[in-house]
Design a protein around this motif. Sequence first.
Motif, PDB file in Angstrom:
ATOM      1  N   VAL A  46      92.974 -36.248 -55.489  1.00 50.86           N
ATOM      2  CA  VAL A  46      92.563 -34.846 -55.427  1.00 50.86           C
ATOM      3  C   VAL A  46      92.288 -34.457 -56.865  1.00 50.86           C
ATOM      4  N   ARG A  47      90.909 -33.788 -56.922  1.00 47.96           N
ATOM      5  CA  ARG A  47      90.407 -33.557 -58.227  1.00 47.96           C
ATOM      6  C   ARG A  47      90.095 -32.084 -58.218  1.00 47.96           C
ATOM      7  N   ILE A  48      90.852 -31.345 -59.022  1.00 51.63           N
ATOM      8  CA  ILE A  48      90.520 -29.991 -59.117  1.00 51.63           C
ATOM      9  C   ILE A  48      89.501 -29.720 -60.320  1.00 51.63           C
ATOM     10  N   GLU A  49      88.422 -28.891 -59.825  1.00 50.36           N
ATOM     11  CA  GLU A  49      87.772 -28.630 -61.027  1.00 50.36           C
ATOM     12  C   GLU A  49      87.527 -27.180 -61.124  1.00 50.36           C
ATOM     13  N   GLY A  50      87.849 -26.382 -62.425  1.00 51.04           N
ATOM     14  CA  GLY A  50      87.758 -25.007 -62.567  1.00 51.04           C
ATOM     15  C   GLY A  50      88.935 -24.494 -62.869  1.00 51.04           C
ATOM     16  N   GLN A  51      89.281 -23.368 -62.910  1.00 54.02           N
ATOM     17  CA  GLN A  51      90.411 -22.659 -63.259  1.00 54.02           C
ATOM     18  C   GLN A  51      91.079 -22.024 -62.047  1.00 54.02           C
ATOM     19  N   VAL A  52      92.114 -22.452 -61.737  1.00 54.64           N
ATOM     20  CA  VAL A  52      92.925 -21.875 -60.543  1.00 54.64           C
ATOM     21  C   VAL A  52      93.257 -20.504 -60.694  1.00 54.64           C
ATOM     22  N   PRO A  53      92.987 -19.724 -60.009  1.00 59.35           N
ATOM     23  CA  PRO A  53      93.425 -18.185 -59.987  1.00 59.35           C
ATOM     24  C   PRO A  53      94.890 -17.835 -60.100  1.00 59.35           C
ATOM     25  N   VAL A  54      95.397 -16.907 -60.948  1.00 60.01           N
ATOM     26  CA  VAL A  54      96.886 -16.530 -60.946  1.00 60.01           C
ATOM     27  C   VAL A  54      97.131 -15.100 -60.617  1.00 60.01           C
ATOM     28  N   ALA A  55      95.997 -14.307 -60.651  1.00 59.23           N
ATOM     29  CA  ALA A  55      95.903 -13.026 -60.302  1.00 59.23           C
ATOM     30  C   ALA A  55      95.726 -12.605 -59.146  1.00 59.23           C
ATOM     31  N   PRO A  56      96.212 -11.545 -58.586  1.00 55.73           N
ATOM     32  CA  PRO A  56      96.038 -11.193 -57.099  1.00 55.73           C
ATOM     33  C   PRO A  56      94.465 -11.072 -56.874  1.00 55.73           C
ATOM     34  N   VAL A  57      94.146 -12.065 -56.013  1.00 52.98           N
ATOM     35  CA  VAL A  57      92.493 -12.160 -55.805  1.00 52.98           C
ATOM     36  C   VAL A  57      92.555 -12.485 -54.175  1.00 52.98           C
ATOM     37  N   LEU A  58      91.269 -12.552 -53.794  1.00 54.37           N
ATOM     38  CA  LEU A  58      91.003 -13.155 -52.471  1.00 54.37           C
ATOM     39  C   LEU A  58      90.178 -14.341 -52.664  1.00 54.37           C
ATOM     40  N   VAL A  59      90.786 -15.551 -52.249  1.00 51.75           N
ATOM     41  CA  VAL A  59      90.131 -16.865 -52.310  1.00 51.75           C
ATOM     42  C   VAL A  59      89.654 -17.152 -51.171  1.00 51.75           C
ATOM     43  N   ALA A  60      88.236 -17.383 -50.963  1.00 49.10           N
ATOM     44  CA  ALA A  60      87.368 -17.721 -50.051  1.00 49.10           C
ATOM     45  C   ALA A  60      87.153 -19.164 -49.928  1.00 49.10           C
ATOM     46  N   MET A  61      87.603 -20.006 -49.150  1.00 48.52           N
ATOM     47  CA  MET A  61      87.675 -21.494 -49.232  1.00 48.52           C
ATOM     48  C   MET A  61      87.039 -22.169 -48.004  1.00 48.52           C
ATOM     49  N   LYS A  62      86.017 -23.133 -48.291  1.00 55.92           N
ATOM     50  CA  LYS A  62      85.520 -24.053 -47.261  1.00 55.92           C
ATOM     51  C   LYS A  62      86.730 -24.535 -46.441  1.00 55.92           C
ATOM     52  N   HIS A  63      86.663 -24.944 -45.088  1.00 51.48           N
ATOM     53  CA  HIS A  63      87.746 -25.432 -44.190  1.00 51.48           C
ATOM     54  C   HIS A  63      87.046 -26.692 -43.620  1.00 51.48           C
ATOM     55  N   GLU A  64      87.241 -27.910 -44.087  1.00 52.76           N
ATOM     56  CA  GLU A  64      86.622 -28.803 -43.514  1.00 52.76           C
ATOM     57  C   GLU A  64      87.879 -29.974 -42.793  1.00 52.76           C
ATOM     58  N   SER A  65      89.073 -29.742 -43.087  1.00 56.31           N
ATOM     59  CA  SER A  65      90.202 -30.611 -42.640  1.00 56.31           C
ATOM     60  C   SER A  65      91.525 -29.892 -42.785  1.00 56.31           C
ATOM     61  N   TYR A  66      92.405 -30.380 -42.106  1.00 55.51           N
ATOM     62  CA  TYR A  66      93.923 -29.822 -42.015  1.00 55.51           C
ATOM     63  C   TYR A  66      94.300 -29.951 -43.516  1.00 55.51           C
ATOM     64  N   PHE A  67      93.571 -30.799 -44.375  1.00 52.67           N
ATOM     65  CA  PHE A  67      94.311 -30.923 -45.774  1.00 52.67           C
ATOM     66  C   PHE A  67      94.412 -29.488 -46.719  1.00 52.67           C
ATOM     67  N   GLU A  68      93.364 -28.916 -46.413  1.00 50.95           N
ATOM     68  CA  GLU A  68      93.591 -27.750 -47.388  1.00 50.95           C
ATOM     69  C   GLU A  68      94.181 -26.722 -46.905  1.00 50.95           C
ATOM     70  N   ALA A  69      94.563 -26.457 -45.588  1.00 50.49           N
ATOM     71  CA  ALA A  69      95.335 -25.557 -44.824  1.00 50.49           C
ATOM     72  C   ALA A  69      96.930 -25.912 -45.287  1.00 50.49           C
ATOM     73  N   ILE A  70      97.197 -27.274 -45.442  1.00 52.34           N
ATOM     74  CA  ILE A  70      98.374 -27.880 -45.718  1.00 52.34           C
ATOM     75  C   ILE A  70      98.705 -27.622 -47.363  1.00 52.34           C
ATOM     76  N   ASP A  71      97.860 -27.876 -48.015  1.00 51.28           N
ATOM     77  CA  ASP A  71      97.723 -27.899 -49.474  1.00 51.28           C
ATOM     78  C   ASP A  71      97.666 -26.803 -50.210  1.00 51.28           C
ATOM     79  N   MET A  72      97.146 -25.494 -49.430  1.00 50.78           N
ATOM     80  CA  MET A  72      97.154 -24.290 -50.008  1.00 50.78           C
ATOM     81  C   MET A  72      98.224 -23.927 -50.914  1.00 50.78           C
ATOM     82  N   PRO A  73      99.590 -24.122 -50.633  1.00 48.75           N
ATOM     83  CA  PRO A  73     100.571 -23.512 -51.488  1.00 48.75           C
ATOM     84  C   PRO A  73     100.962 -24.422 -52.754  1.00 48.75           C
ATOM     85  N   VAL A  74     100.360 -25.711 -52.713  1.00 46.84           N
ATOM     86  CA  VAL A  74     100.106 -26.483 -54.035  1.00 46.84           C
ATOM     87  C   VAL A  74      98.948 -25.931 -55.062  1.00 46.84           C
TER      88      VAL A  74
END
Length: 198
Positions: A29-57
């Motif tokens: 799992v490779r993360i590119e860019g800066q993970v947001p920490v302030a209250p924001v609205l994250v708009a994410m592509k959804h291709e599999s159950y992976f990102e739904a489960i992994d969101m709190p990581v």
Amino acid sequence: MPGRGFVHTVHTWVRFHRWCVEHILRIEVRIEGQVPVAPVLVAMKHESYFEAIDMPVLLSYPAVFAKIELLHMPLWGRAGRHYGLIGVERDQGAKALRTMISEAKKRVAEGRPLAIFPEGTRVQHGTRPPLQAGFAGIYKLIGVPVVPIAIDSGARYKRRWKKPGRITIRIGETIPPGLPREEIEARVHAAINVLNPA
């Protein structure tokens, strides 16, 4: 399980899932860019159950917009509400929208990031469907910056038999609040699809 004990249990389980993905399925799992920490609205592509489960990581205690049908499921739905998922009732009118926005603003006031899959559901890797109409309305009414995130998990994780390799999570530039609908939709659509083949 009351209070923070429940949240801790959820976060422990999702971290274990990430460990299994990396060490048993042999998917990096490779993360590119800066993970947001302030209250924001994250708009994410959804291709599999992976990102739904992994969101709190990936995010710190996110409040995720989820189909209301999921929150009506026995046991799971109760757990989802307890964690702070926000039910999305499509085509249910202004009252349902006001309730959803009110819940979202409460999560923002708690300092939690919001997360949404703006295409509405899981999509096939390589496809670029338009965003759901409700995304721009949520963006306008909540009034927080948007952080678009692209992911290519469908090529590795969506199949019945998972394939070793790499999942890339690419975090885009923060988009300010208050943009016209056409602009916010175009910028988010382009950003969440940067990992898709042309």
